[in-house]
Write a protein that holds these residues in place. Structure first.
Motif, PDB file in Angstrom:
ATOM      1  N   PHE A 123     -41.571   0.557  -8.176  1.00 33.39           N
ATOM      2  CA  PHE A 123     -40.756   1.771  -8.282  1.00 33.39           C
ATOM      3  C   PHE A 123     -40.116   1.826  -9.661  1.00 33.39           C
ATOM      4  CE2 PHE A 123     -40.398   0.733  -3.673  1.00 33.39           C
ATOM      5  CZ  PHE A 123     -40.919   1.913  -3.145  1.00 33.39           C
ATOM      6  N   ILE A 124     -40.100   3.012 -10.231  1.00 34.79           N
ATOM      7  CA  ILE A 124     -39.393   3.213 -11.496  1.00 34.79           C
ATOM      8  C   ILE A 124     -38.439   4.384 -11.295  1.00 34.79           C
ATOM      9  CG2 ILE A 124     -39.631   3.728 -13.962  1.00 34.79           C
ATOM     10  CD1 ILE A 124     -42.664   2.776 -13.480  1.00 34.79           C
ATOM     11  N   GLY A 125     -37.172   4.150 -11.514  1.00 35.84           N
ATOM     12  CA  GLY A 125     -36.180   5.221 -11.393  1.00 35.84           C
ATOM     13  C   GLY A 125     -35.611   5.519 -12.770  1.00 35.84           C
ATOM     14  N   ILE A 126     -35.534   6.804 -13.118  1.00 27.60           N
ATOM     15  CA  ILE A 126     -34.963   7.197 -14.407  1.00 27.60           C
ATOM     16  C   ILE A 126     -33.749   8.076 -14.118  1.00 27.60           C
ATOM     17  CG2 ILE A 126     -35.411   8.348 -16.631  1.00 27.60           C
ATOM     18  CD1 ILE A 126     -37.498   6.265 -16.277  1.00 27.60           C
ATOM     19  N   SER A 127     -32.603   7.658 -14.622  1.00 28.63           N
ATOM     20  CA  SER A 127     -31.406   8.453 -14.354  1.00 28.63           C
ATOM     21  C   SER A 127     -30.288   8.071 -15.315  1.00 28.63           C
ATOM     22  CB  SER A 127     -30.932   8.217 -12.918  1.00 28.63           C
ATOM     23  OG  SER A 127     -29.699   8.865 -12.687  1.00 28.63           O
ATOM     24  N   SER A 128     -29.368   9.011 -15.508  1.00 28.65           N
ATOM     25  CA  SER A 128     -28.205   8.718 -16.349  1.00 28.65           C
ATOM     26  C   SER A 128     -27.199   7.843 -15.597  1.00 28.65           C
ATOM     27  CB  SER A 128     -27.545  10.027 -16.778  1.00 28.65           C
ATOM     28  OG  SER A 128     -27.271  10.797 -15.624  1.00 28.65           O
ATOM     29  N   SER A 129     -27.351   7.734 -14.264  1.00 28.00           N
ATOM     30  CA  SER A 129     -26.478   6.856 -13.468  1.00 28.00           C
ATOM     31  C   SER A 129     -27.292   5.730 -12.852  1.00 28.00           C
ATOM     32  CB  SER A 129     -25.842   7.638 -12.320  1.00 28.00           C
ATOM     33  OG  SER A 129     -24.759   8.373 -12.789  1.00 28.00           O
ATOM     34  N   LYS A 130     -26.584   4.732 -12.373  1.00 27.13           N
ATOM     35  CA  LYS A 130     -27.254   3.579 -11.782  1.00 27.13           C
ATOM     36  C   LYS A 130     -28.183   4.000 -10.634  1.00 27.13           C
ATOM     37  CE  LYS A 130     -26.187  -0.977  -9.985  1.00 27.13           C
ATOM     38  NZ  LYS A 130     -27.259  -1.630 -10.742  1.00 27.13           N
ATOM     39  N   VAL A 131     -29.346   3.329 -10.548  1.00 26.56           N
ATOM     40  CA  VAL A 131     -30.349   3.668  -9.537  1.00 26.56           C
ATOM     41  C   VAL A 131     -30.602   2.475  -8.624  1.00 26.56           C
ATOM     42  CG1 VAL A 131     -32.775   4.307  -9.171  1.00 26.56           C
ATOM     43  CG2 VAL A 131     -31.520   5.284 -11.098  1.00 26.56           C
ATOM     44  N   THR A 132     -30.762   2.744  -7.328  1.00 27.09           N
ATOM     45  CA  THR A 132     -31.312   1.729  -6.426  1.00 27.09           C
ATOM     46  C   THR A 132     -32.524   2.342  -5.732  1.00 27.09           C
ATOM     47  OG1 THR A 132     -30.124   2.322  -4.416  1.00 27.09           O
ATOM     48  CG2 THR A 132     -28.969   0.882  -5.932  1.00 27.09           C
ATOM     49  N   MET A 133     -33.542   1.519  -5.487  1.00 28.80           N
ATOM     50  CA  MET A 133     -34.724   1.980  -4.747  1.00 28.80           C
ATOM     51  C   MET A 133     -35.114   0.894  -3.744  1.00 28.80           C
ATOM     52  SD  MET A 133     -36.753   4.041  -7.790  1.00 28.80           S
ATOM     53  CE  MET A 133     -37.881   5.001  -6.778  1.00 28.80           C
ATOM     54  N   SER A 134     -36.264   1.092  -3.058  1.00 30.92           N
ATOM     55  CA  SER A 134     -36.600   0.227  -1.921  1.00 30.92           C
ATOM     56  C   SER A 134     -37.253  -1.094  -2.319  1.00 30.92           C
ATOM     57  CB  SER A 134     -37.557   0.972  -0.981  1.00 30.92           C
ATOM     58  OG  SER A 134     -37.164   2.295  -0.799  1.00 30.92           O
ATOM     59  N   GLY A 135     -36.671  -1.809  -3.263  1.00 29.66           N
ATOM     60  CA  GLY A 135     -37.270  -3.071  -3.676  1.00 29.66           C
ATOM     61  C   GLY A 135     -36.278  -3.923  -4.437  1.00 29.66           C
ATOM     62  N   LEU A 136     -36.783  -5.015  -4.998  1.00 32.32           N
ATOM     63  CA  LEU A 136     -35.921  -5.932  -5.744  1.00 32.32           C
ATOM     64  C   LEU A 136     -35.809  -5.474  -7.195  1.00 32.32           C
ATOM     65  CD1 LEU A 136     -37.452  -9.214  -4.331  1.00 32.32           C
ATOM     66  CD2 LEU A 136     -35.099  -8.421  -3.954  1.00 32.32           C
ATOM     67  N   PRO A 137     -34.582  -5.374  -7.711  1.00 34.16           N
ATOM     68  CA  PRO A 137     -34.414  -4.947  -9.100  1.00 34.16           C
ATOM     69  C   PRO A 137     -35.052  -5.949 -10.062  1.00 34.16           C
ATOM     70  CG  PRO A 137     -32.308  -5.608  -8.138  1.00 34.16           C
ATOM     71  CD  PRO A 137     -33.324  -5.648  -7.038  1.00 34.16           C
ATOM     72  N   GLN A 138     -35.712  -5.449 -11.094  1.00 32.63           N
ATOM     73  CA  GLN A 138     -36.350  -6.312 -12.072  1.00 32.63           C
ATOM     74  C   GLN A 138     -35.404  -6.552 -13.250  1.00 32.63           C
ATOM     75  OE1 GLN A 138     -39.586  -7.697 -11.243  1.00 32.63           O
ATOM     76  NE2 GLN A 138     -38.488  -6.935  -9.451  1.00 32.63           N
ATOM     77  N   PRO A 139     -35.611  -7.659 -13.992  1.00 32.46           N
ATOM     78  CA  PRO A 139     -34.727  -7.968 -15.114  1.00 32.46           C
ATOM     79  C   PRO A 139     -34.616  -6.775 -16.073  1.00 32.46           C
ATOM     80  CG  PRO A 139     -36.393  -9.691 -14.830  1.00 32.46           C
ATOM     81  CD  PRO A 139     -36.698  -8.636 -13.832  1.00 32.46           C
ATOM     82  N   ASP A 140     -33.518  -6.659 -16.760  1.00 31.34           N
ATOM     83  CA  ASP A 140     -33.264  -5.596 -17.743  1.00 31.34           C
ATOM     84  C   ASP A 140     -32.911  -4.259 -17.115  1.00 31.34           C
ATOM     85  OD1 ASP A 140     -33.809  -7.345 -19.709  1.00 31.34           O
ATOM     86  OD2 ASP A 140     -35.824  -6.560 -20.157  1.00 31.34           O
ATOM     87  N   ASN A 141     -32.862  -4.194 -15.796  1.00 33.34           N
ATOM     88  CA  ASN A 141     -32.542  -2.913 -15.166  1.00 33.34           C
ATOM     89  C   ASN A 141     -31.244  -2.361 -15.714  1.00 33.34           C
ATOM     90  OD1 ASN A 141     -34.606  -2.233 -13.572  1.00 33.34           O
ATOM     91  ND2 ASN A 141     -33.556  -2.521 -11.616  1.00 33.34           N
ATOM     92  N   GLY A 142     -31.293  -1.092 -16.116  1.00 30.81           N
ATOM     93  CA  GLY A 142     -30.071  -0.426 -16.505  1.00 30.81           C
ATOM     94  C   GLY A 142     -29.675  -0.627 -17.962  1.00 30.81           C
TER      95      GLY A 142
END
Ligand code: BES
Ligand code: ZN
Length: 647
Positions: free
Chosen positions: A171-190
């Motif tokens: 999953f890739i989320g693009i947003s001006s605010s913090k994003v959560t999706m249905s998986g484990l966050p990968q390093p460098d998120n945000g």
């Protein structure tokens, strides 16, 4: 009849394929999906790209198109194996199911038809009719969240929108605010506005999710954080930190090790329409759980249990929804019982006594479930009080009720008892979840697995004695189970006094006081309010429930009148408005209406409007709903409109 014949008969009684999808999912395996979603807060829409890595299953005559579900989506471009396909078509929209997206495989590139491996890439954007997402002004800035179960995923992205299909995801989320999706966050998120998540375990479309907002997090266990907007964070942490890891450990001992690595959760804004939603790695929760007394944490136990029932082992269509929810309630109550047992033993009870207390607590919860089952069977459309539904041309949201939860879990409870109790049933629990992990199954495969497990253990006759036809396909209540009422008896005895009081008909004084029930624990209060509602309903003939006395209730029980706990607020107002003959302008009614207007959890909002309609007037219910309509999530809004006959 042999088990094989029996299972065939059961299988024949429901659809082989999921009737709620228009996709040709049975022709493909989905090896991997990459889903990129870009949040546009100013236009209140999401732009996306989805990339499917598919294998065409058919060998001889390869399927010549991919058909995906969409609803109210704009399709911008389609590529197959890297080549642009212009001849895709959206079929005309069917209510509820949407428009199927037909992607031809042979037109631009004749080779495609013969290759078994397919890369399908689609660019799309959501429209304002999207039922899966809600954009709101959060307490700390713009906020968006999604909710795809049962068949709303197709209005977020083109997909095989059936729980029969599972895929691992990036999953890739693009947003001006913090994003959560249905998986484990990968390093460098945000570090930029890009958030990447990995979900290596195959999941169905209804578990796909995105939330974006001004989110903060706090630890509630060694493998668990809770997320919410900053102002509520400390309260959220307090509510769950005592139980979280205990729940995980107990669930692991009941089934097997937790496979998803982390169990994080997210407390949503108050328009979230459900109590909870089992998004993998990011369970969503209603803020009504944060009531400051930890009495609602069993919803967390419920969502956690879905990590096995639902998320690892999934119903293959919504007709078999009980396999998700019935199993989950079964496990939830096992967890709640085990926690009570642990606490009893920590407080010095002997092992034997503690075990007994744990079972009493489990049974106390079963009693609440049974009451809900009785009430739903009396009031709900009989075709949806069956365990297995027929959803041909139907909307799973219409079928939704407590039935799959309670009838499903009582069915499992019955099997547990018949097959020799927990000791004999627990090995089956492990066997079942191991056998179907990463898969989706139907009710016939469930029965088949029971025979597979118990026949070699000499228990075929027990299974043969079960009337499968009645259990699975008939409407209404199953046989009443025997339940241990130890923890409920105290409540019943007190409730009976109120019924006797009204039946005696002497209303000179009110011989009741809040201190009468000082010893009641959280859930016992709930049971009392429900029990009183039942008792008052049954009072008939010359006896009556005096509205004048009901109007004194808030003075008799200030702890109920002042409660912030949604369970209490709902059950309490149900008593007052049903029997107090209040008028719309009365303060009690005004306060309740205002609470309803800020409570989007359907479990409270839907009965709430029905209560206004029946207890005050339909006009008043409509007036209140019109005032707060914009607050509600689209799913909830639609359901209330149906309930008030506005649709
Ligand atoms: N998966 C459900 C919520 C759901 C069901 C969303 C159907 C959309 C369609 C979730 O696990 C659930 O059952 N929530 C309950 C919690 C309760 C039974 C403890 C709820 O929302 O009340
Ligand atoms: Zn559930």
């Amino acid at each position: 009849m042999t088990a094989t014949e029996l299972v065939k008969n059961i299988a024949r009684k429901s659809h082989e394929l999921d009737p709620c999808t228009r996709s040709n999912y049975s022709s493909f395996n989905v090896n991997h999906t990459e889903l990129k979603l870009s949040v546009d807060f100013s236009k209140k829409k999401i732009d996306g790209v989805v990339k499917y890595d598919l294998t065409n299953k058919s060998t001889a005559s390869a399927t010549d198109e991919v058909v995906l579900d969409t609803r109210d989506l704009t399709i911008k471009s389609v590529k197959v194996n890297g080549a642009e396909v212009n001849s895709y078509e959206l079929s005309s929209a069917v209510p509820i199911y949407g428009s199927a997206l037909h992607i031809p495989l042979a037109v631009n590139d004749a080779k495609v038809n013969t290759t078994k491996k397919l890369d399908v890439e689609i660019e799309f954007e959501t429209t304002e009719k999207c039922t899966a997402i809600q954009f709101i002004e959060g307490d700390t800035g713009p906020y968006v969240f999604s909710q795809c179960q049962a068949i709303h995923a197709r209005s977020l992205f083109p997909c095989f929108d059936t729980p029969a299909v599972k895929s691992p995801y990036k999953f890739i989320g693009i947003s001006s605010s913090k994003v959560t999706m249905s998986g484990l966050p990968q390093p460098d998120n945000g570090t930029t506005d890009k958030y990447v998540f990995s979900q290596p375990i195959p999941i169905p479309s209804y578990l796909v999710s995105i939330t974006s907002g001004n989110l903060a997090k706090a630890a509630i266990g060694p493998r668990s954080d809770v997320y919410s907007e900053e102002p509520n964070l400390a309260a959220c942490q307090w509510e769950f930190e005592k139980d979280m890891e205990n729940y995980l450990q107990i669930a692991e001992s009941l089934v097997f090790d937790y496979e998803w690595e982390r169990f994080d959760s997210l407390v949503l804004p108050s328009s979230f329409p459900y109590g909870g939603m089992e998004i993998p790695n990011m369970t969503q929760l209603t803020p009504t759980l944060i009531c400051g007394d930890r009495t609602q944490t069993k919803v967390m136990a419920h969502e956690l249990a879905h990590s096995w029932s639902g998320n690892l082992v999934t119903n293959c269509s919504w007709e078999h929804f009980w396999l998700n929810e019935g199993w989950t309630v079964y496990l939830e109550r096992r967890i709640v019982g085990a926690i009570a047992q642990r606490e009893a033993s920590a407080s010095g009870k002997s092992a034997e006594e503690a075990e007994k207390y744990g079972e009493q607590m489990r049974h106390f919860n079963l009693i609440g479930g049974w009451n809900a089952l009785v009430e739903t069977c009396e009031t709900f459309d009989p075709k949806f009080t069956k365990l297995v539904w027929d959803l041909e041309n139907g909307d799973p949201d219409d079928a939704f009720s407590r039935i799959p939860y309670e009838k499903g879990s009582f069915f499992l409870f019955k099997l547990e008892n018949k097959l020799g109790g927990k000791k004999e049933f627990d090995p089956f629990v492990k066997f079942y979840f191991s056998k179907f992990r990463y898969k989706s199954l139907n009710s016939a495969e469930f029965v088949e697995t029971l025979y597979e497990f118990y026949e070699p253990r000499g228990k075929k006759e027990i299974l043969d004695s079960i009337n499968w036809e009645r259990e699975l396909f008939e409407s209404g209540l199953p046989d009443k189970p025997e339940l241990d009422t130890t923890l409920a008896d105290e409540v019943y005895a007190y409730g009976d006094k109120w019924a006797e009081y009204f039946e005696a008909g002497d209303f000179q004084s009110v011989p009741f006081n809040e201190t009468d029930i000082d010893s009641f624990e959280g859930e016992q209060n709930m049971l009392l309010l429900e029990y009183l509602a039942d008792k008052f309903k049954a009072i008939a003939g010359d006896a009556s429930v005096s509205p004048e006395i009901i109007k004194q209730f808030p003075k008799v029980y200030p702890k109920f009148a002042n409660s912030k706990n949604g369970e209490i607020v709902s059950a309490w107002n149900n008593l007052l408005l049903s029997y107090g003959q209040y008028k719309s302008e009365d303060a009690v009614v005004q306060e309740y209406a205002e609470w309803l207007g800020h409570t989007g959890r359907m479990k409270y909002a839907r009965p709430g409007y029905k209560l206004l309609k029946n207890g005050i007037s339909r006009d008043f219910a409509i007036e209140v709903f019109t005032k707060y309509k914009q607050f509600y999530h689209p799913i909830c809004r639609t359901m209330i409109e149906k309930d008030l006959d506005l649709a």
